[in-house]
Each structure stands twice: as C-alpha cells, then as structure tokens.
Design a protein around this motif. Structure first.
Motif, PDB file in Angstrom:
ATOM      1  N   TRP A  16       0.832  -1.208   0.000  1.00  0.00           N
ATOM      2  CA  TRP A  16       0.000   0.000   0.000  1.00  0.00           C
ATOM      3  C   TRP A  16       0.866   1.257   0.000  1.00  0.00           C
ATOM      4  O   TRP A  16       0.491   2.269  -0.617  1.00  0.00           O
ATOM      5  CB  TRP A  16      -0.939   0.003   1.206  1.00  0.00           C
ATOM      6  N   TRP A  20       0.273   4.239  -2.723  1.00  0.00           N
ATOM      7  CA  TRP A  20      -0.070   5.630  -2.430  1.00  0.00           C
ATOM      8  C   TRP A  20       1.069   6.591  -2.778  1.00  0.00           C
ATOM      9  O   TRP A  20       0.835   7.787  -2.959  1.00  0.00           O
ATOM     10  CB  TRP A  20      -0.470   5.779  -0.964  1.00  0.00           C
ATOM     11  N   ALA A  63      -9.081   3.147   7.198  1.00  0.00           N
ATOM     12  CA  ALA A  63      -8.493   2.835   5.888  1.00  0.00           C
ATOM     13  C   ALA A  63      -8.592   4.066   4.999  1.00  0.00           C
ATOM     14  O   ALA A  63      -9.171   4.039   3.918  1.00  0.00           O
ATOM     15  CB  ALA A  63      -9.164   1.619   5.267  1.00  0.00           C
ATOM     16  N   SER A  64      -8.000   5.157   5.460  1.00  0.00           N
ATOM     17  CA  SER A  64      -8.220   6.476   4.865  1.00  0.00           C
ATOM     18  C   SER A  64      -7.649   6.641   3.471  1.00  0.00           C
ATOM     19  O   SER A  64      -8.083   7.522   2.722  1.00  0.00           O
ATOM     20  CB  SER A  64      -7.608   7.548   5.776  1.00  0.00           C
ATOM     21  N   GLY A  65      -6.643   5.834   3.116  1.00  0.00           N
ATOM     22  CA  GLY A  65      -6.029   5.999   1.809  1.00  0.00           C
ATOM     23  C   GLY A  65      -5.465   7.405   1.648  1.00  0.00           C
ATOM     24  O   GLY A  65      -4.778   7.919   2.529  1.00  0.00           O
ATOM     25  N   CYS A  86      -7.354   9.833  11.345  1.00  0.00           N
ATOM     26  CA  CYS A  86      -7.306   8.895  10.219  1.00  0.00           C
ATOM     27  C   CYS A  86      -6.445   7.699  10.596  1.00  0.00           C
ATOM     28  O   CYS A  86      -5.396   7.853  11.225  1.00  0.00           O
ATOM     29  CB  CYS A  86      -6.718   9.559   8.976  1.00  0.00           C
ATOM     30  N   ASP A  88      -4.695   4.225   8.778  1.00  0.00           N
ATOM     31  CA  ASP A  88      -4.416   3.470   7.565  1.00  0.00           C
ATOM     32  C   ASP A  88      -3.162   2.639   7.789  1.00  0.00           C
ATOM     33  O   ASP A  88      -2.261   3.041   8.542  1.00  0.00           O
ATOM     34  CB  ASP A  88      -4.220   4.393   6.364  1.00  0.00           C
ATOM     35  N   SER A  90      -0.932   2.145   5.651  1.00  0.00           N
ATOM     36  CA  SER A  90       0.163   2.720   4.878  1.00  0.00           C
ATOM     37  C   SER A  90       0.686   3.999   5.520  1.00  0.00           C
ATOM     38  O   SER A  90      -0.045   4.984   5.663  1.00  0.00           O
ATOM     39  CB  SER A  90      -0.300   3.028   3.450  1.00  0.00           C
ATOM     40  N   ALA A  93       0.348   6.894   3.037  1.00  0.00           N
ATOM     41  CA  ALA A  93      -0.985   7.486   2.965  1.00  0.00           C
ATOM     42  C   ALA A  93      -1.196   8.460   4.118  1.00  0.00           C
ATOM     43  O   ALA A  93      -1.709   9.571   3.933  1.00  0.00           O
ATOM     44  CB  ALA A  93      -2.050   6.390   2.978  1.00  0.00           C
ATOM     45  N   SER A 126     -15.662   5.154   6.521  1.00  0.00           N
ATOM     46  CA  SER A 126     -14.708   4.398   5.710  1.00  0.00           C
ATOM     47  C   SER A 126     -15.227   4.355   4.283  1.00  0.00           C
ATOM     48  O   SER A 126     -16.423   4.167   4.050  1.00  0.00           O
ATOM     49  CB  SER A 126     -14.522   2.971   6.238  1.00  0.00           C
ATOM     50  N   GLY A 129     -12.373   0.678   2.020  1.00  0.00           N
ATOM     51  CA  GLY A 129     -11.221   0.357   2.848  1.00  0.00           C
ATOM     52  C   GLY A 129     -11.484  -0.701   3.890  1.00  0.00           C
ATOM     53  O   GLY A 129     -10.703  -1.644   4.033  1.00  0.00           O
TER      54      GLY A 129
END
Length: 327
Positions: A16, A20, A63-65, A86, A88, A90, A93, A126, A129
C-alpha cells in the motif's frame, strides 16, 4: 507472536505504501471512482447531517487511503469544526493526509487490531477500505463508537461498475505481464541500440521475432477491453514502444530501458492492488452478514443497500449508515 501473520501485514503495508506513493502511475479506477457525483453526494449529505447534529464531532476515518473522506468532511464541516483522526496501514498514505490537512491526527495501524483510543468517536467513516480487513473489522469500528455515535460506510460491491473496471484492468495487465511484453521489448531495444551503433543486426531481428507474439497479445487485450483499460496504461505502453522503435536513434538507451523497468514494477504493483480490490468486493450474502453482525452488536442499520447513480443500472458501491442506538 505469529511471525507469518506479522510478515504478511508488513508486506501488505509495503504494498500500500508503494501504491499511495505512485497513485498517478496507473489508474486504480477511473470511470466510476471516488470523484463520482453520486459518491460525493453521499458524503455531502452525510456530513451535512453531522454538522446539524454535533458542534465539534470527533471523527475517525478508517483505511483512509489518500484522504478522500477527510476532504469531504473538511469541505462540509470546515477545517476547524471537527476533530478528525485517520487510520491506515500505509505510512505513506498517512503522511500525505498530514501534509494536506495539518489539523488531522494520522495513525498508522491495521484495522484488524486498531490502536487503543482514549474515548469513543461520534462519527466513524470508511470508503473502499474497511472490507479489505474482512468482516471482523466492523467489530473494531463499532468498538470505538461513542454511545450515540454514527457510522457511514461505502464498500466495494461485487457487481458494481468499479468492480468490473478493476476486474478488466486486472485481466488486461495480468495478460500483458504473462506474455512478457516489457522484458521482450527491453531485449528488443538493447539489440536495436547496438544495431544503431553499427553492431550485427541479426540479434535485433531475432529479438523482433520474439517480441511479435507479445505484440499480438497486446493488440488482443486492447481490442477486448478498449484503450482506457487500466487507466490507459496498456495503450500508452503499446504506442510509446512503437514510437520509440520508429525513432530509436533519437533516444538514450539508459532512459528507455530505465523507463520500461519502472513501468514493469508499477504494473506488477497494479496487479497486486487490483487483485486486492477484486477480492475485497462484497457480494449480497456478505453484505447481509455484515448488517446482521451490526444489529447483533445492538446498533441500528438506518440505511443499507447499493449506491446507485441516476441513469445507471450498475451500482457504484454498497452504502451503509449505522446508529449506535435505535431512535
């Protein structure tokens, strides 16, 4: 400690992170993605309701991306009218969200075992995600909800336009990688650059023969899926290789080969992400089970079903609105 699980999570986080860090390289989904008016409308309506209900809500986005939901929240509520966290897997991200929104708290963590938080959140959100972590992740989401909190969720739908676009991209790029178009093109250009400098042409001719079957596969992929498949990456790769071949003497060998190597890495990453997206998509039975689990937790399912765009038969996503307590 289960080292196998830890290793899987580490690889997932790294995957991930790469995604991103390079989201513009190969499109994830374009025709009906996160900027679709119906998706924007869903979040605008939801956060308008939140604004009326809370003075300064505590919001956690899971899972905010790259922060799509956060942007909707800030647009409707204002930058200083909510306390936003947030989460996540990653780190890239989360770093991106922190850079875009200085007041947002970013936490790197896995939804299957969320970091401890001091108190409940008024709003849990979400978008595309939570489903990656499996149905058990809904239990973690509800655990951090305040006694009279709300949850809003958009999840990948197994029969959606987004799912079909992801599946087409997965098929197209998977077939392109399987036919080894890029490694064969690299061999072809190496021999071609040597021939331009006066070397024997026979290795160049042999490399062209080896590349031809892969070229036909590329043409078959484009004929089946169209030039926009995988964000146009297949079509651009095909045309760029042809253009470089026609003017090979004008190009620097290291730049061309380096570009092809980077494209190969990006497309391998794309296949990994598309496989995750396709695999995470929720079917009718899974969605019914998700709603049942929520109700068993004592929460009210206020809205549950496909999110549809006007004039389209295929859904965009599953939409779910939940209250901690029934009214």
């Amino acid at each position: 400690m289960n080292t196998d699980i830890d290793a899987d999570l580490s690889r997932e986080a790294q995957s991930w992170d790469a995604y991103w860090q390079d989201t513009d390289a190969v499109g994830a989904y374009s025709a009906a993605g996160t900027d679709h008016p119906a998706i924007i409308g869903f979040w605008t309506d939801f956060f308008t309701h939140v604004r009326k209900r809370y003075d300064k809500p505590r919001i956690i986005d899971l899972a905010s991306g790259n922060g799509a939901v956060v942007r909707h929240a800030v647009n409707v509520l204002g930058a200083d009218s909510a306390d936003i966290t947030c989460v996540d897997i990653s780190a890239s991200a989360i770093a991106s969200i922190r850079e875009q929104h200085r007041g947002v708290c970013g936490v790197v963590g896995d939804l299957r075992s969320m970091p401890p938080f001091s108190s409940g959140f008024d709003v849990i959100t979400s978008q595309f995600g939570l489903e990656y972590a499996g149905l058990d992740a809904i239990d973690e989401a509800l655990r951090v909800m305040a006694p009279q909190g709300q949850l809003a969720l958009l999840a990948h739908h197994r029969d959606s336009s987004i799912h079909r676009e992801c599946a087409a991209g997965l098929d197209a790029v998977g077939r392109m990688l399987a036919c080894r178009f890029i490694p064969l093109a690299m061999d072809f250009f190496r021999a071609g650059f040597d021939a331009v400098r006066g070397a024997d042409r026979s290795p160049y001719d042999e490399a062209a023969k080896r590349l031809n079957p892969a070229v036909k596969v590329m043409e078959e992929i484009l004929a089946q899926h169209g030039e926009q498949v995988a964000g146009g990456s297949i079509a651009h790769l095909y045309s760029d290789v042809s253009r470089i071949h026609e003017r090979i003497a004008r190009y620097d060998p290291d730049e061309v080969l380096g570009w092809l190597e980077r494209m190969h890495d990006r497309l391998e990453e794309y296949v990994s992400r598309m496989a995750s997206m396709v695999g995470a998509a929720v079917d009718d039975d899974d969605f019914a089970e998700l709603c049942a689990r929520i109700e068993k937790k004592g929460c009210a399912v206020d809205q549950a079903g496909p999110l549809l765009a006007p004039g389209h038969d295929l859904p965009l996503a599953w939409a779910l609105l939940v209250s901690a307590r029934a009214s």
